[in-house]
Write a protein that holds these residues in place. Structure first.
Motif, PDB file in Angstrom:
ATOM      1  N   SER A  32      12.724   0.200   6.439  1.00  9.77           N
ATOM      2  CA  SER A  32      11.708   0.465   7.449  1.00  9.77           C
ATOM      3  C   SER A  32      10.367  -0.136   7.047  1.00  9.77           C
ATOM      4  O   SER A  32       9.608  -0.560   7.905  1.00  9.77           O
ATOM      5  CB  SER A  32      11.579   1.964   7.702  1.00  9.77           C
ATOM      6  OG  SER A  32      11.128   2.627   6.549  1.00  9.77           O
ATOM      7  N   ASP A  69       9.933  -3.637   8.210  1.00 11.33           N
ATOM      8  CA  ASP A  69       9.744  -3.790   9.645  1.00 11.33           C
ATOM      9  C   ASP A  69       8.320  -3.454  10.081  1.00 11.33           C
ATOM     10  O   ASP A  69       8.064  -3.280  11.257  1.00 11.33           O
ATOM     11  CB  ASP A  69      10.722  -2.894  10.406  1.00 11.33           C
ATOM     12  CG  ASP A  69      12.167  -3.303  10.186  1.00 11.33           C
ATOM     13  OD1 ASP A  69      12.400  -4.498   9.911  1.00 11.33           O
ATOM     14  OD2 ASP A  69      13.041  -2.435  10.281  1.00 11.33           O
ATOM     15  N   LYS A  70       7.403  -3.357   9.122  1.00 12.97           N
ATOM     16  CA  LYS A  70       6.019  -3.001   9.439  1.00 12.97           C
ATOM     17  C   LYS A  70       5.063  -4.099   9.004  1.00 12.97           C
ATOM     18  O   LYS A  70       5.391  -4.926   8.176  1.00 12.97           O
ATOM     19  CB  LYS A  70       5.652  -1.687   8.774  1.00 12.97           C
ATOM     20  CG  LYS A  70       6.462  -0.513   9.305  1.00 12.97           C
ATOM     21  CD  LYS A  70       5.919   0.790   8.817  1.00 12.97           C
ATOM     22  CE  LYS A  70       6.729   1.939   9.329  1.00 12.97           C
ATOM     23  NZ  LYS A  70       6.406   2.330  10.672  1.00 12.97           N
ATOM     24  N   GLU A  71       3.874  -4.098   9.610  1.00 15.30           N
ATOM     25  CA  GLU A  71       2.829  -5.043   9.238  1.00 15.30           C
ATOM     26  C   GLU A  71       1.474  -4.338   9.326  1.00 15.30           C
ATOM     27  O   GLU A  71       1.330  -3.346  10.035  1.00 15.30           O
ATOM     28  CB  GLU A  71       2.858  -6.264  10.156  1.00 15.30           C
ATOM     29  CG  GLU A  71       2.571  -5.938  11.608  1.00 15.30           C
ATOM     30  CD  GLU A  71       2.803  -7.119  12.542  1.00 15.30           C
ATOM     31  OE1 GLU A  71       3.084  -8.222  12.054  1.00 15.30           O
ATOM     32  OE2 GLU A  71       2.703  -6.934  13.759  1.00 15.30           O
ATOM     33  N   LYS A  72       0.494  -4.883   8.599  1.00 12.11           N
ATOM     34  CA  LYS A  72      -0.863  -4.354   8.669  1.00 12.11           C
ATOM     35  C   LYS A  72      -1.474  -4.808   9.989  1.00 12.11           C
ATOM     36  O   LYS A  72      -1.382  -5.969  10.358  1.00 12.11           O
ATOM     37  CB  LYS A  72      -1.721  -4.897   7.539  1.00 12.11           C
ATOM     38  CG  LYS A  72      -1.422  -4.317   6.191  1.00 12.11           C
ATOM     39  CD  LYS A  72      -2.380  -4.894   5.163  1.00 12.11           C
ATOM     40  CE  LYS A  72      -2.084  -4.373   3.784  1.00 12.11           C
ATOM     41  NZ  LYS A  72      -3.021  -4.922   2.787  1.00 12.11           N
ATOM     42  N   CYS A  73      -2.102  -3.878  10.682  1.00 13.52           N
ATOM     43  CA  CYS A  73      -2.765  -4.190  11.943  1.00 13.52           C
ATOM     44  C   CYS A  73      -4.225  -3.767  11.832  1.00 13.52           C
ATOM     45  O   CYS A  73      -4.538  -2.581  11.702  1.00 13.52           O
ATOM     46  CB  CYS A  73      -2.077  -3.466  13.099  1.00 13.52           C
ATOM     47  SG  CYS A  73      -2.702  -3.948  14.716  1.00 13.52           S
ATOM     48  N   TYR A 115      -0.471   0.595   9.316  1.00 11.30           N
ATOM     49  CA  TYR A 115       0.841  -0.034   9.410  1.00 11.30           C
ATOM     50  C   TYR A 115       1.419   0.252  10.791  1.00 11.30           C
ATOM     51  O   TYR A 115       1.364   1.388  11.270  1.00 11.30           O
ATOM     52  CB  TYR A 115       1.798   0.524   8.358  1.00 11.30           C
ATOM     53  CG  TYR A 115       1.666  -0.118   7.008  1.00 11.30           C
ATOM     54  CD1 TYR A 115       1.891  -1.473   6.826  1.00 11.30           C
ATOM     55  CD2 TYR A 115       1.329   0.644   5.904  1.00 11.30           C
ATOM     56  CE1 TYR A 115       1.772  -2.062   5.581  1.00 11.30           C
ATOM     57  CE2 TYR A 115       1.213   0.065   4.649  1.00 11.30           C
ATOM     58  CZ  TYR A 115       1.437  -1.287   4.494  1.00 11.30           C
ATOM     59  OH  TYR A 115       1.316  -1.870   3.268  1.00 11.30           O
ATOM     60  N   VAL A 116       1.954  -0.785  11.424  1.00  9.56           N
ATOM     61  CA  VAL A 116       2.603  -0.647  12.734  1.00  9.56           C
ATOM     62  C   VAL A 116       3.899  -1.443  12.707  1.00  9.56           C
ATOM     63  O   VAL A 116       4.120  -2.261  11.814  1.00  9.56           O
ATOM     64  CB  VAL A 116       1.699  -1.151  13.881  1.00  9.56           C
ATOM     65  CG1 VAL A 116       0.426  -0.330  13.979  1.00  9.56           C
ATOM     66  CG2 VAL A 116       1.370  -2.631  13.737  1.00  9.56           C
ATOM     67  N   ALA A 117       4.747  -1.229  13.674  1.00 17.88           N
ATOM     68  CA  ALA A 117       5.996  -1.983  13.778  1.00 17.88           C
ATOM     69  C   ALA A 117       5.675  -3.455  13.981  1.00 17.88           C
ATOM     70  O   ALA A 117       4.753  -3.799  14.723  1.00 17.88           O
ATOM     71  CB  ALA A 117       6.829  -1.461  14.944  1.00 17.88           C
ATOM     72  N   LYS A 118       6.424  -4.321  13.296  1.00 16.45           N
ATOM     73  CA  LYS A 118       6.201  -5.763  13.426  1.00 16.45           C
ATOM     74  C   LYS A 118       6.263  -6.181  14.886  1.00 16.45           C
ATOM     75  O   LYS A 118       7.121  -5.731  15.637  1.00 16.45           O
ATOM     76  CB  LYS A 118       7.247  -6.544  12.633  1.00 16.45           C
ATOM     77  CG  LYS A 118       6.869  -6.705  11.197  1.00 16.45           C
ATOM     78  CD  LYS A 118       7.737  -7.721  10.504  1.00 16.45           C
ATOM     79  CE  LYS A 118       7.247  -7.832   9.071  1.00 16.45           C
ATOM     80  NZ  LYS A 118       8.113  -8.647   8.257  1.00 16.45           N
ATOM     81  N   CYS A 144       1.323  -5.242  16.943  1.00 13.47           N
ATOM     82  CA  CYS A 144      -0.107  -5.175  16.656  1.00 13.47           C
ATOM     83  C   CYS A 144      -0.959  -5.745  17.789  1.00 13.47           C
ATOM     84  O   CYS A 144      -1.876  -5.083  18.270  1.00 13.47           O
ATOM     85  CB  CYS A 144      -0.407  -5.902  15.345  1.00 13.47           C
ATOM     86  SG  CYS A 144      -2.151  -5.848  14.864  1.00 13.47           S
TER      87      CYS A 144
END
Length: 87
Positions: free
Chosen positions: A27, A30-34, A69-72, A75
């Motif tokens: 999981s 599957d996340k990225e910094k926004c 952090y949000v789902a890829k 953002c």
């Protein structure tokens, strides 16, 4: 009989914990910094601009240096950016 119940509960707890631990890295991938979407006090880590050094210390809503952090892929849809915006 109580020892059997304790043993079963312990084994079940270990199995559940192992499942949680193995699911976490998948999981996280599957996340990225926004940047620019965090509400005041709800950022995930230090500000990219050096305004503060820890999670939960954002002073204003949607500061471009604060991130969550949000789902890829979500953002930009939320009005944020995956890169720090320079003023």
């Amino acid at each position: 009989m109580n020892q059997n119940k304790a043993l079963i509960a312990s084994a079940l707890g270990a199995v559940i914990a192992m499942g949680v631990l193995t699911a976490a890295p998948a999981s996280a991938a599957d996340k990225e910094k926004c940047y620019g979407i965090a509400q005041a006090g709800k950022n995930d880590c230090a500000s990219a601009t050096g305004a503060h050094s820890c999670a939960g210390q954002a002073k204003t809503d949607k500061d471009p240096g604060d991130w969550k952090y949000v789902a890829k892929g979500s953002c930009e849809k939320m009005g944020g950016s995956t890169a720090v915006k320079k003023n």
